[in-house]
Every structure is written in structure tokens, then in C-alpha cells.
Scaffold this active site. Sequence first.
Site, mmCIF file in Angstrom:
data_model
loop_
_atom_site.group_PDB
_atom_site.id
_atom_site.type_symbol
_atom_site.label_atom_id
_atom_site.label_comp_id
_atom_site.label_asym_id
_atom_site.label_seq_id
_atom_site.Cartn_x
_atom_site.Cartn_y
_atom_site.Cartn_z
ATOM 1 N N HIS A 82 28.726 30.995 46.083
ATOM 2 C CA HIS A 82 30.166 30.906 45.830
ATOM 3 C C HIS A 82 30.913 31.517 46.997
ATOM 4 O O HIS A 82 30.543 32.584 47.490
ATOM 5 C CB HIS A 82 30.508 31.670 44.546
ATOM 6 C CG HIS A 82 31.969 31.669 44.232
ATOM 7 N ND1 HIS A 82 32.600 30.599 43.638
ATOM 8 C CD2 HIS A 82 32.929 32.595 44.448
ATOM 9 C CE1 HIS A 82 33.882 30.882 43.490
ATOM 10 N NE2 HIS A 82 34.114 32.080 43.977
ATOM 11 N N ASP A 161 39.247 32.827 31.336
ATOM 12 C CA ASP A 161 39.695 32.921 32.730
ATOM 13 C C ASP A 161 40.812 31.917 33.008
ATOM 14 O O ASP A 161 41.741 32.213 33.754
ATOM 15 C CB ASP A 161 38.514 32.696 33.684
ATOM 16 C CG ASP A 161 38.956 32.838 35.134
ATOM 17 O OD1 ASP A 161 39.403 33.934 35.500
ATOM 18 O OD2 ASP A 161 38.893 31.853 35.878
ATOM 19 N N ARG A 168 48.129 35.460 35.406
ATOM 20 C CA ARG A 168 48.140 36.344 36.586
ATOM 21 C C ARG A 168 48.965 35.731 37.717
ATOM 22 O O ARG A 168 49.692 36.420 38.423
ATOM 23 C CB ARG A 168 46.704 36.593 37.071
ATOM 24 C CG ARG A 168 45.924 37.552 36.184
ATOM 25 C CD ARG A 168 44.435 37.501 36.493
ATOM 26 N NE ARG A 168 44.129 37.840 37.868
ATOM 27 C CZ ARG A 168 43.033 37.437 38.516
ATOM 28 N NH1 ARG A 168 42.141 36.676 37.918
ATOM 29 N NH2 ARG A 168 42.840 37.772 39.759
ATOM 30 N N SER A 183 36.802 37.663 37.204
ATOM 31 C CA SER A 183 37.101 36.235 37.109
ATOM 32 C C SER A 183 36.011 35.412 37.825
ATOM 33 O O SER A 183 35.479 34.436 37.273
ATOM 34 C CB SER A 183 38.480 35.988 37.738
ATOM 35 O OG SER A 183 38.660 34.660 38.099
ATOM 36 N N LYS A 187 32.502 33.288 35.783
ATOM 37 C CA LYS A 187 32.203 31.861 35.972
ATOM 38 C C LYS A 187 30.799 31.671 36.552
ATOM 39 O O LYS A 187 30.059 30.784 36.157
ATOM 40 C CB LYS A 187 33.267 31.217 36.873
ATOM 41 C CG LYS A 187 34.583 31.007 36.115
ATOM 42 C CD LYS A 187 35.692 30.508 37.007
ATOM 43 C CE LYS A 187 36.194 31.572 37.912
ATOM 44 N NZ LYS A 187 37.489 31.450 38.492
HETATM 45 N N1 URA Z 1 38.880 33.158 42.605
HETATM 46 C C1 URA Z 1 38.695 33.230 41.257
HETATM 47 O O1 URA Z 1 37.934 32.448 40.699
HETATM 48 N N2 URA Z 1 39.354 34.176 40.580
HETATM 49 C C2 URA Z 1 40.200 35.058 41.151
HETATM 50 O O2 URA Z 1 40.760 35.893 40.466
HETATM 51 C C3 URA Z 1 40.385 34.967 42.539
HETATM 52 C C4 URA Z 1 39.700 34.004 43.264
#
Ligand code: URA
Length: 435
Positions: A82, A161, A168, A183, A187
Site C-alpha cells: 500500500h 472508514d 474528517r 484508517s 483496510k
Molecule cells: N489514506 C487513507 O486510507 N486514510 C487516511 O486517513 C489517509 C490516507
Amino acid sequence: MRFLDLIEKKKVGKALSKEEIFFFIKGYTADEIPDYQVSSFLMAIYFQGMNEEETAYLTQAMMESGEIIDLKEIHGIICDKHSTGGVGDKTSLSLLPMVAACGVKIAKMSGRGLGHTGGTLDKVESIKGFQIQLEEERFKKQVNTIGIAIVGQSNSLVPADKKLYALRDVTATVNSLPLIASSIMAKKLASGADKILLDVKFGSGAFMEDAVQAEALAKMMIKIGNHLGKEVNVVISNMNQPLGNAIGNALEVKEAIATLCGEGPKDFEELCIEAGSIMLLQAKVVSSLEQGEETLRKVIEDRTGFKKLQELVEAQGGDVQQILDPQQLPKATSIISLPSIEEGYIKCMHTLELGVLAMKLGAGRSTKEDVIDPAVGIVLRKKVGDYVKEGESLAEIHTNFDLPQDWKDAFYQSYVWSKQKVEKEKLIYKVIRNV
Ligand code: URA
């Protein structure tokens, strides 16, 4: 339990318990806690932070708010990668086929780009016919047979999220380390891989402004992984200039192909090899980083990584001819070369501005509803540390409409010049291994 008491507690900087954090995430996901209370709570987290345990519980609660992908039917060690997002970041397109060609299983769930950063799904969709929605069974079967699949993230993955991120975004609480770390990790953990490699970027085109912040985020995500039993390794990389030369979907696919054939930009190749060696080590395919590097250089030399990309594209219904002959990928109607109006060394580039320009050309979205133009973007001809003469091409703009003058002005303003020689910045700032 009353949510108001949790807001009070966080407001004065006290740590929340596991039960309280789960109460928050369950209640918010089920629409039982209103946005106005959660907004206030997020702001309290923004100012007071969260300790290691709270952040791990928040991640776990978010991860468990939706579907957790079970990849047990896939044989072998499954690795995920990622990136926290950057400009010209086509790493997944080269790195993942290279690593899969060495026998590591890649079951990749990707997202789309928003704002100035691109997304892997948008890039692969510039290949005609490429399907990003696969049934779960077909997805797993493909990973078992050819070792790699790249699909869109399921809608039922981490619903907490989705709600929280949207809130946010409009309450100035995106930029909080525990909120970002939880966050991203929720995932990744819900996506089911055995091992995770994170590319945490810093600089003018990245989420984290500097290397110190990037390292703090990296360490937080490693600790979350430790709490939840997953090995996480991190590459911290520099985004003070775009990665490679191409920015824009089909242009990046083309550059990723060139890299798989040993003809890509050296900075990008270096990132793929360094990150790939860690993935090979994580998956126990090699026993040292040096051996990993050697293996990946061979994969470029004998083009097995390139062949793996072809297999991936074919398996997901894409047009392999476009991979074999990238000239067949979508092309813009005009290519405008922008000559330098200065003479000297490029000292730095405002990566964010270049990303925004590519987005305005149609390579990215400013809202989720915007439609991507796969053909357009920017190809840099000069990068930081290069000496440029007046009139030499700085970049080519691939566009489907005339460039407004103020866009050209913005392009020129994104370069900072020096008369003195400028050292090239290191692309990989640090590797943090968690073994
Ligand atoms: N990428 C994400 O998936 N979440 C965040 O809070 C910031 C970047």
C-alpha cells in the site's frame, strides 16, 4: 454508555478503553451517533491524540465494522502493498507483477484516485477491457492460478472508514496520525493478506509533509500490525518530485511497462527493486535483501515480470495487444512541449502543483463523480538536480484541449531554480523492517 462522556474524556486527554472505542465505531456505523457529536470527538482526538493501545483498538473496531476477506483458499504467502499516495505513483503496476513472477501471491484490492494523487484502479482501467470487479471465487482462483489479481475494494470493506473519512474531510480532522494510521491499517487488515508492505511518502506531493512525520506514521502502523498479529514493513520514500517521469493513467501504464522491460526511469526502478526485495524476504522466497535485489534484476532482464503483467491483463479481460505495443494505449490529441524559461539547476519541484495540473487535464478527479480521461497527463523531461538550458523542454503536456495560459503559468511556478549545482535527493529515505 453515553457518547457525550467519551467526548468529555477525550477532550481532557484521557485514554479510552477498548469497550468505549468499540461502542463509538459500532454506534457510528449503525447511524446511532450523530455526525455533530462525532465531529467534536474527532477534533478532540486531533488535539489530544491516542496512545498505542487506543489506536490498535480503533483499527480493530473499524476493521470489524464490515466484511473481512478470507483468503485461506489461496496457497502460499499472500503479500499486500500500500502506498500512502503520491504523484506519478505507478509502483503497483510494475512491482506487483515482478514480485508475483517470483512466486509471491498478490491479492490486491485497490482504490481510485481522488485529488492530485492517482489510483491504481484508474490506471489499469486505461487498458481496454480490464475488469476490476471480479466475483470473490474468481478472484481467489486467479491468484491461485497465475499468482496475481488486482481488483476494486469491496464496498462492504470497513464501512466505518467510509463514514469517518467523509466526515474528517469536512471537519479539518484528516491530518491526525492515529486517524490516518487506523484508517489505512483497518483496510489493509480487512483485505486478508499475510504480510503487508507500506510505502509511506513524504514531501510536497504527499500526505506527510516531512520525513519525521512519515516515520512517526510508519512506526504507528507497524505497532498496529504488531498488536493485531501482522508483519508490516515500511519503505519511507521522497515525494518532493513526481515518481518516474509520467503522470497520468495510460502514460503511467506505458512507463510501468518500460520499467518491467528494463527501460524505465532509474528512480522508479530503484523503488520497485527495494520494495520488492522486502516483499520477497517477507514471503520467504529469498533469505536476504541482496538476494531479493538480484532476483528482481533478473526478473527485469528475462522479462518474466513483463510476462506476468500480460497474464494479469489477459486474465482480467484486458487487451494484451496494448501491453505488447503500448503505442496502442489511449493517446491525447496534442502533445505540447513546455520549454524552460530559465537556465540553471532544478532545485525542487512543487509536486502537488504538478499533480493538480494533471488532475485538471483530466487525469484525476476533484470530486468522486468526475470522469477520468485515460490519455492525458504530463511527461517530465527534466528532474531535480538536472541542468537545463533556456528553451530546452521541461515537460510534455498530453492534452485533449488547449492549455489556458494560467495553467502554463502554474506549471512554470512549480519549479524552483538554482545557479549552483544541486545534489539529487535520495528517493528512499529509510526502510523500517519489522521481523
Ligand atoms: N489514506 C487513507 O486510507 N486514510 C487516511 O486517513 C489517509 C490516507
